[in-house]
Write an enzyme that holds these catalytic residues in place. Structure first.
Site, PDB file in Angstrom:
ATOM      1  N   GLN A 195     -26.625  20.416  -9.063  1.00 50.07           N
ATOM      2  CA  GLN A 195     -27.586  21.291  -8.396  1.00 50.07           C
ATOM      3  C   GLN A 195     -26.874  22.312  -7.500  1.00 50.07           C
ATOM      4  O   GLN A 195     -27.263  23.482  -7.453  1.00 50.07           O
ATOM      5  CB  GLN A 195     -28.560  20.467  -7.569  1.00 50.07           C
ATOM      6  CG  GLN A 195     -29.471  19.569  -8.375  1.00 50.07           C
ATOM      7  CD  GLN A 195     -30.259  18.648  -7.470  1.00 50.07           C
ATOM      8  OE1 GLN A 195     -31.118  19.087  -6.721  1.00 50.07           O
ATOM      9  NE2 GLN A 195     -29.948  17.363  -7.504  1.00 50.07           N
ATOM     10  N   ALA A 216     -35.585  25.282  -6.255  1.00 50.61           N
ATOM     11  CA  ALA A 216     -35.450  24.220  -5.265  1.00 50.61           C
ATOM     12  C   ALA A 216     -34.015  24.147  -4.772  1.00 50.61           C
ATOM     13  O   ALA A 216     -33.064  24.349  -5.515  1.00 50.61           O
ATOM     14  CB  ALA A 216     -35.847  22.888  -5.894  1.00 50.61           C
ATOM     15  N   SER A 221     -34.410  17.939  -6.014  1.00 52.63           N
ATOM     16  CA  SER A 221     -34.840  17.760  -7.398  1.00 52.63           C
ATOM     17  C   SER A 221     -35.197  16.307  -7.666  1.00 52.63           C
ATOM     18  O   SER A 221     -34.390  15.403  -7.435  1.00 52.63           O
ATOM     19  CB  SER A 221     -33.729  18.181  -8.362  1.00 52.63           C
ATOM     20  OG  SER A 221     -34.059  17.825  -9.688  1.00 52.63           O
ATOM     21  N   HIS A 223     -35.292  14.970 -10.415  1.00 53.19           N
ATOM     22  CA  HIS A 223     -34.389  14.480 -11.451  1.00 53.19           C
ATOM     23  C   HIS A 223     -33.203  13.725 -10.850  1.00 53.19           C
ATOM     24  O   HIS A 223     -32.615  12.870 -11.505  1.00 53.19           O
ATOM     25  CB  HIS A 223     -33.864  15.648 -12.290  1.00 53.19           C
ATOM     26  CG  HIS A 223     -34.870  16.174 -13.268  1.00 53.19           C
ATOM     27  ND1 HIS A 223     -35.034  15.653 -14.521  1.00 53.19           N
ATOM     28  CD2 HIS A 223     -35.768  17.183 -13.169  1.00 53.19           C
ATOM     29  CE1 HIS A 223     -35.976  16.322 -15.165  1.00 53.19           C
ATOM     30  NE2 HIS A 223     -36.444  17.253 -14.365  1.00 53.19           N
ATOM     31  N   ASP A 230     -37.827  14.846 -18.661  1.00 58.20           N
ATOM     32  CA  ASP A 230     -38.618  15.798 -19.423  1.00 58.20           C
ATOM     33  C   ASP A 230     -38.580  15.381 -20.887  1.00 58.20           C
ATOM     34  O   ASP A 230     -37.513  15.058 -21.420  1.00 58.20           O
ATOM     35  CB  ASP A 230     -38.055  17.210 -19.285  1.00 58.20           C
ATOM     36  CG  ASP A 230     -38.017  17.678 -17.839  1.00 58.20           C
ATOM     37  OD1 ASP A 230     -38.891  17.255 -17.064  1.00 58.20           O
ATOM     38  OD2 ASP A 230     -37.121  18.461 -17.498  1.00 58.20           O
ATOM     39  N   GLU A 279     -46.615  20.901 -15.487  1.00 56.18           N
ATOM     40  CA  GLU A 279     -45.514  20.566 -16.375  1.00 56.18           C
ATOM     41  C   GLU A 279     -45.892  19.332 -17.189  1.00 56.18           C
ATOM     42  O   GLU A 279     -45.591  18.196 -16.796  1.00 56.18           O
ATOM     43  CB  GLU A 279     -44.225  20.316 -15.591  1.00 56.18           C
ATOM     44  CG  GLU A 279     -43.670  21.574 -14.933  1.00 56.18           C
ATOM     45  CD  GLU A 279     -42.284  21.370 -14.320  1.00 56.18           C
ATOM     46  OE1 GLU A 279     -41.719  22.354 -13.852  1.00 56.18           O
ATOM     47  OE2 GLU A 279     -41.782  20.221 -14.326  1.00 56.18           O
ATOM     48  N   TRP A 281     -44.691  18.075 -19.648  1.00 51.40           N
ATOM     49  CA  TRP A 281     -43.521  17.397 -20.225  1.00 51.40           C
ATOM     50  C   TRP A 281     -42.758  16.541 -19.223  1.00 51.40           C
ATOM     51  O   TRP A 281     -41.928  15.738 -19.606  1.00 51.40           O
ATOM     52  CB  TRP A 281     -42.544  18.447 -20.777  1.00 51.40           C
ATOM     53  CG  TRP A 281     -42.017  19.371 -19.705  1.00 51.40           C
ATOM     54  CD1 TRP A 281     -40.987  19.144 -18.836  1.00 51.40           C
ATOM     55  CD2 TRP A 281     -42.516  20.667 -19.363  1.00 51.40           C
ATOM     56  NE1 TRP A 281     -40.800  20.203 -17.984  1.00 51.40           N
ATOM     57  CE2 TRP A 281     -41.741  21.164 -18.296  1.00 51.40           C
ATOM     58  CE3 TRP A 281     -43.543  21.467 -19.867  1.00 51.40           C
ATOM     59  CZ2 TRP A 281     -41.962  22.414 -17.711  1.00 51.40           C
ATOM     60  CZ3 TRP A 281     -43.760  22.711 -19.282  1.00 51.40           C
ATOM     61  CH2 TRP A 281     -42.966  23.166 -18.221  1.00 51.40           C
ATOM     62  N   HIS A 282     -43.019  16.718 -17.922  1.00 51.61           N
ATOM     63  CA  HIS A 282     -42.228  16.064 -16.878  1.00 51.61           C
ATOM     64  C   HIS A 282     -42.935  14.782 -16.447  1.00 51.61           C
ATOM     65  O   HIS A 282     -43.981  14.812 -15.817  1.00 51.61           O
ATOM     66  CB  HIS A 282     -42.079  17.017 -15.685  1.00 51.61           C
ATOM     67  CG  HIS A 282     -41.287  16.451 -14.545  1.00 51.61           C
ATOM     68  ND1 HIS A 282     -40.033  16.911 -14.192  1.00 51.61           N
ATOM     69  CD2 HIS A 282     -41.569  15.464 -13.653  1.00 51.61           C
ATOM     70  CE1 HIS A 282     -39.581  16.239 -13.142  1.00 51.61           C
ATOM     71  NE2 HIS A 282     -40.502  15.348 -12.800  1.00 51.61           N
TER      72      HIS A 282
END
Length: 312
Positions: A195, A216, A221, A223, A230, A279, A281-282
């Site tokens: 990141q 961000a 994040s 993630h 995702d 989102e 997909w997330h």
């Protein structure tokens, strides 16, 4: 090289001189627009993986070093997806209330150098967003590669998840496969170091003011928790686009994710609460009981763990 079947912990190593493109793509909790050097789609893919994420201002993708391709062992597994999704049992409401209070936004934050930093980074119900940072340099303790189909060849940094979440993802993918659906994993874990590299490159190429508006900051994040990933399907070439929500895989995921402990993290129409546009997909792992309760109540995680809403 890590043997994913051993399910051992994994420390991310990022090679020096990672190339990052100049695009500012901010979804899924961080700007990440660089390409994977060996990220060709697996058999059945109609295009290379799309840019990762669509936040209030853009999209993104992540990268890492390539090693070996994870196998797709999802064929021939029985499906549990045909039953209707149910909310958490009322018998467990007291336990859920206690868990919500323990993980509430207000009780899991402290000021560190002027930033709001979470105090429960290893919790399955940690809440990370644009205002809530993980501790500097945080790395999950038990990263593994889930045994699922990916949208690319090779094992990358983003191929990893925390062990419990990875196991749940395997069950979710097997159920989808049994329903003749082709889900693929696109992007999971993203390190703090990664990141920082992306953010600094964006500042250098686009300017700090613009970067802060659309992406961000490092450490915010989701993630990075190792609990989010995702996913996509063939209907959109295994990319990450809002149109995924209209595909067979996207509709199935929305209906059944909670059965396996996941929620659609960034809901449609909740931009002002989560900081990101829809989102589909997330998905984010929080455990079955919490996921089913959150979904039944039709709340974001920010709302679900807000102390003022817990006893409503």
């Amino acid at each position: 090289m890590m043997d994913k079947h051993k399910r051992t912990g994994w420390k991310v190593m990022i090679p020096a001189g990672v190339l990052v493109s100049g695009l500012l793509l901010a979804g899924c909790g961080a700007a990440d627009s660089s390409t994977d050097s060996a990220a060709a789609p697996q058999t059945g893919s109609t295009s290379a993986p799309a840019a990762e994420g669509t936040a209030a201002s853009g999209t993104n993708s992540s990268t890492g070093s390539n090693t070996t391709a994870p196998a797709d062992n999802t064929a021939g597994q029985p499906s549990t997806a045909g039953s209707k999704q149910t909310s958490a049992s009322t018998d467990g409401s007291a336990d859920l209330t206690a868990q919500r209070e323990e993980s509430s936004l207000q009780s899991t934050i402290k000021k560190v150098d002027g930033k709001d930093v979470v105090t429960n980074p290893e919790s399955m119900t940690v809440i990370v967003n644009k205002d809530r940072y993980l501790p500097d340099g945080y790395e999950p303790p038990d990263l593994v590669v889930p045994d699922v189909a990916f949208s690319y060849d090779g094992v990358l940094e983003k191929s990893h998840m925390r062990k419990e979440a990875a196991g749940a993802l395997e069950k979710l993918f097997k159920a989808a496969k049994s329903d003749d659906l082709d889900l693929r994993a696109v992007s999971g874990y993203r390190s703090y170091k990664r990141q920082v590299s992306i953010y600094n490159n964006n500042v250098a190429t686009k300017g700090k003011a613009y970067t802060d508006r659309v992406s961000a900051r490092p450490g915010t994040s989701e993630h990075q928790t190792g609990l989010a990933i995702d996913v996509s399907g063939p209907g959109i070439g295994y990319g990450l686009e809002q149109s995924f929500g209209k595909t067979a895989e996207g509709k199935w995921l929305k209906q059944h994710a909670a059965e396996y402990g996941f929620v659609i993290r960034y809901k449609k129409g909740a931009d002002a609460i989560t900081g990101y546009t829809w989102e589909p997909w997330h998905i984010r792992y929080v455990g079955k009981e919490v996921a089913q309760d959150v979904t039944a109540k039709d709340l974001t995680l920010e709302e679900y763990f807000d102390q003022d809403k817990i006893k409503q």
